[in-house]
Motif scaffolding. Structure first.
Motif, short mmCIF file in Angstrom:
data_model
loop_
_atom_site.label_atom_id
_atom_site.label_comp_id
_atom_site.label_asym_id
_atom_site.label_seq_id
_atom_site.Cartn_x
_atom_site.Cartn_y
_atom_site.Cartn_z
N MET A 93 0.55 3.97 -42.66
CA MET A 93 -0.11 2.90 -43.39
C MET A 93 0.52 1.55 -43.02
SD MET A 93 -1.13 3.20 -47.38
CE MET A 93 -0.19 1.80 -47.95
N LYS A 94 -0.34 0.55 -42.89
CA LYS A 94 0.18 -0.77 -42.55
C LYS A 94 0.91 -1.39 -43.75
CE LYS A 94 -1.40 -4.55 -39.95
NZ LYS A 94 -2.35 -5.61 -40.10
N LYS A 95 2.07 -1.94 -43.48
CA LYS A 95 2.82 -2.57 -44.57
C LYS A 95 2.16 -3.88 -44.98
CE LYS A 95 7.51 -1.06 -43.47
NZ LYS A 95 8.78 -1.51 -42.88
N ALA A 96 2.29 -4.22 -46.27
CA ALA A 96 1.80 -5.52 -46.71
C ALA A 96 2.72 -6.60 -46.17
CB ALA A 96 1.76 -5.57 -48.23
N ARG A 97 2.19 -7.81 -46.03
CA ARG A 97 2.94 -8.89 -45.41
C ARG A 97 3.60 -9.80 -46.44
NH1 ARG A 97 0.75 -10.81 -40.44
NH2 ARG A 97 1.49 -8.88 -39.56
N LEU A 98 4.80 -10.23 -46.13
CA LEU A 98 5.56 -11.11 -47.01
C LEU A 98 5.98 -12.35 -46.22
CD1 LEU A 98 8.64 -9.98 -49.10
CD2 LEU A 98 8.84 -11.90 -47.55
N TYR A 99 5.92 -13.52 -46.86
CA TYR A 99 6.39 -14.74 -46.19
C TYR A 99 7.26 -15.55 -47.15
CZ TYR A 99 6.55 -18.60 -42.98
OH TYR A 99 7.00 -19.54 -42.09
N SER A 100 8.39 -16.04 -46.65
CA SER A 100 9.15 -17.01 -47.42
C SER A 100 10.03 -17.84 -46.48
CB SER A 100 9.99 -16.35 -48.51
OG SER A 100 10.29 -17.31 -49.52
N GLY A 101 10.60 -18.91 -47.01
CA GLY A 101 11.42 -19.78 -46.16
C GLY A 101 12.33 -20.67 -46.98
N MET A 102 13.25 -21.31 -46.28
CA MET A 102 14.17 -22.26 -46.92
C MET A 102 14.34 -23.46 -46.02
SD MET A 102 17.42 -20.30 -48.44
CE MET A 102 17.18 -18.69 -49.19
N GLN A 103 14.66 -24.57 -46.63
CA GLN A 103 14.93 -25.78 -45.85
C GLN A 103 16.37 -25.80 -45.36
OE1 GLN A 103 13.33 -29.64 -46.96
NE2 GLN A 103 12.86 -28.78 -48.96
N PHE B 129 10.53 -14.59 -42.38
CA PHE B 129 11.40 -15.56 -43.04
C PHE B 129 11.65 -16.72 -42.08
CE2 PHE B 129 12.85 -11.38 -44.81
CZ PHE B 129 12.38 -11.58 -46.11
N SER B 130 11.31 -17.91 -42.52
CA SER B 130 11.49 -19.05 -41.62
C SER B 130 12.56 -20.02 -42.13
CB SER B 130 10.17 -19.80 -41.45
OG SER B 130 9.71 -20.23 -42.70
N VAL B 131 13.14 -20.72 -41.18
CA VAL B 131 14.00 -21.87 -41.50
C VAL B 131 13.09 -23.07 -41.31
CG1 VAL B 131 16.07 -23.15 -40.89
CG2 VAL B 131 16.04 -20.65 -40.64
N VAL B 132 12.71 -23.73 -42.41
CA VAL B 132 11.64 -24.73 -42.31
C VAL B 132 12.20 -26.11 -41.96
CG1 VAL B 132 10.00 -23.41 -43.72
CG2 VAL B 132 11.53 -24.99 -44.85
N ASP B 133 12.48 -26.26 -40.67
CA ASP B 133 13.09 -27.51 -40.21
C ASP B 133 12.11 -28.69 -40.25
OD1 ASP B 133 11.67 -26.30 -38.13
OD2 ASP B 133 13.11 -26.84 -36.57
N LEU B 134 10.80 -28.42 -40.07
CA LEU B 134 9.83 -29.53 -40.16
C LEU B 134 9.81 -30.09 -41.58
CD1 LEU B 134 6.85 -28.00 -38.13
CD2 LEU B 134 8.42 -29.78 -37.35
N LYS C 275 22.46 -27.59 -38.96
CA LYS C 275 22.08 -26.99 -40.25
C LYS C 275 21.04 -25.89 -40.05
CE LYS C 275 22.93 -31.15 -43.00
NZ LYS C 275 22.29 -32.36 -43.55
N THR C 276 20.17 -26.09 -39.06
CA THR C 276 19.14 -25.09 -38.78
C THR C 276 19.79 -23.78 -38.33
OG1 THR C 276 17.57 -26.83 -38.24
CG2 THR C 276 17.07 -24.64 -37.38
N ARG C 277 20.74 -23.89 -37.40
CA ARG C 277 21.46 -22.68 -36.96
C ARG C 277 22.23 -22.06 -38.12
NH1 ARG C 277 23.42 -25.22 -31.95
NH2 ARG C 277 22.15 -24.48 -30.23
N VAL D 24 12.61 -20.04 -36.58
CA VAL D 24 12.64 -21.47 -36.92
C VAL D 24 11.21 -22.01 -36.86
CG1 VAL D 24 13.51 -23.72 -36.18
CG2 VAL D 24 14.99 -21.70 -36.03
N GLN D 25 10.80 -22.64 -37.94
CA GLN D 25 9.41 -23.11 -38.10
C GLN D 25 8.92 -23.93 -36.90
OE1 GLN D 25 9.15 -26.24 -40.95
NE2 GLN D 25 7.24 -25.50 -41.85
N SER D 26 9.73 -24.88 -36.41
CA SER D 26 9.25 -25.77 -35.34
C SER D 26 9.10 -25.04 -34.00
CB SER D 26 10.19 -26.96 -35.16
OG SER D 26 11.44 -26.53 -34.67
#
Ligand code: TYM
Length: 334
Positions: free
Chosen positions: A1-11, A40-45, A60-62, A82-84
């Protein structure tokens, strides 16, 4: 079964994450990555909406990415990027901005707070459209759930509205995501001002516990945390916000019930309780800090992992963006 998708991020808005990010987000993410197809993204933009020194922003991004991994996000299991590095974010944000109302964006409380604080001349258009970029982050990945602290709930609701509006106007292009909001007890407050949420961008450092800080410095901040004159270790958010906040941190990090901690410290003073908490925090942070420092010691390897993950993210994102471009009537390049 396909897993449900999750998205989150931090600045990546500080050299270190703070304990609210750790308890309110990272601990949840670590568990949820087992059952969800997680991004999971690092939202640098997003971080560009605050003044930044360019070299420091890169660092800070690293550092933020390293802390995700050090806290247990596995880049082979979850897509950590990384978002960008995925241009589709900025591209979809533009399209979504064309269906967002000016008044609607103006009603976002984070924007209202910040623009009131800085004044309209110092408030950028980027800060105004910040939630639209956040909607693009989430919608590009056909996300089912978005785990965030309650400060982000309004942004996820805007995301849902935009998805429904777009689907209604142009045909189904987006899955409509659900926010998953941490329970009230997962909100961590400033140690010096326990009525204000702990924040990476707090005016004073005295009330903020940094994940990467020297352990002795964190212990000192805990020993100096604001409490009250009653002297009893008891959870009562209204009358004892300082002690309640410390109890929540203690319970979250140990997985114990608040009542059991209250029992343990019954009849003992705040000094003992704070010392106990300092030990818990140091034991939790020390391996995370060591691992993060280790990762940061080899930035080329970290960048390599981030690049692989960005490629994986771009595959999903580009598919959504292509569909959106088609739906709105942009001419395909021959
Ligand atoms: P940011 O970077 O402010 O915070 C990251 C996450 O940590 C949570 N958090 C807290 N939880 C408990 N107690 C606290 N004191 C505390 N402080 C922060 C936040 O609720 C958040 O979950 N706009 C977002 C970043 C973002 C995003 C996204 C999130 C951009 N695009 C897409 C989810 C999906 C932000 O500024 O988070």
């Amino acid at each position: 079964m396909k897993k449900a998708r999750l998205y989150s991020g931090m600045q990546p808005s500080a050299d270190s994450l703070q304990i609210g990010n750790y308890i309110g987000a990272l601990m949840q993410w670590r568990d949820l990555q087992e059952t969800y197809d997680a991004f999971f993204s690092v939202v640098d933009l997003h971080a560009l909406t605050q003044p930044n020194d360019p070299a420091e922003l890169r660092e800070k991004t690293r550092r933020t990415a390293a802390q995700y991994i050090a806290a247990g996000i596995e880049p082979s299991k979850s897509t950590l990027y990384v978002q960008s590095h995925v241009p589709a974010h900025a591209e979809l944000a533009w399209i979504l901005s064309t269906i967002t109302g000016f008044g609607e964006a103006g009603r976002m409380t984070q924007f209202k707070d910040k623009s009131q604080r800085y004044g309209s001349d110092a408030t950028s258009v980027g800060l105004f459209t910040y939630p639209v970029l956040m909607a693009a982050d989430i919608l590009l990945y056909q996300t089912d759930i978005v785990p965030v602290g309650d400060d982000q709930k309004q942004h996820v609701e805007l995301t849902r509205d935009l998805a429904e509006r777009f689907n209604g106007r142009y045909g189904e292009a987006f899955r409509v995501p659900m926010p998953v909001i941490q329970q009230e007890t997962a909100r961590i407050y400033d140690l010096q001002n326990p009525l204000a949420k702990m924040s990476k961008s707090a005016e004073s450092e005295a009330g903020v516990l940094w994940l990467l800080d020297d352990p002795a410095a964190s212990a000192k901040k805990i020993m100096r945390a604001v409490t009250d004159s009653e002297g009893a270790v008891r959870y009562d958010r209204e009358n004892k916000p300082g002690v309640s906040n410390l109890l929540v941190i203690y319970a979250a990090l140990t997985g114990r019930q608040i009542a059991s901690i209250e029992d343990e410290y019954a009849g003992r003073g705040y000094g003992d309780f704070k010392k106990g908490l300092a030990d818990v925090v140091m034991a939790e942070f020390e391996p995370v800090r060591a691992r993060a420092m280790d990762l940061l010691g080899d930035p080329a390897e970290l960048d390599r992992v981030l690049a692989i993950n960005a490629a994986r993210a771009a595959e999903v994102a580009d598919e959504t963006l292509a569909k959106v471009y088609d739906s709105v009537g942009l001419l395909r390049r021959a």
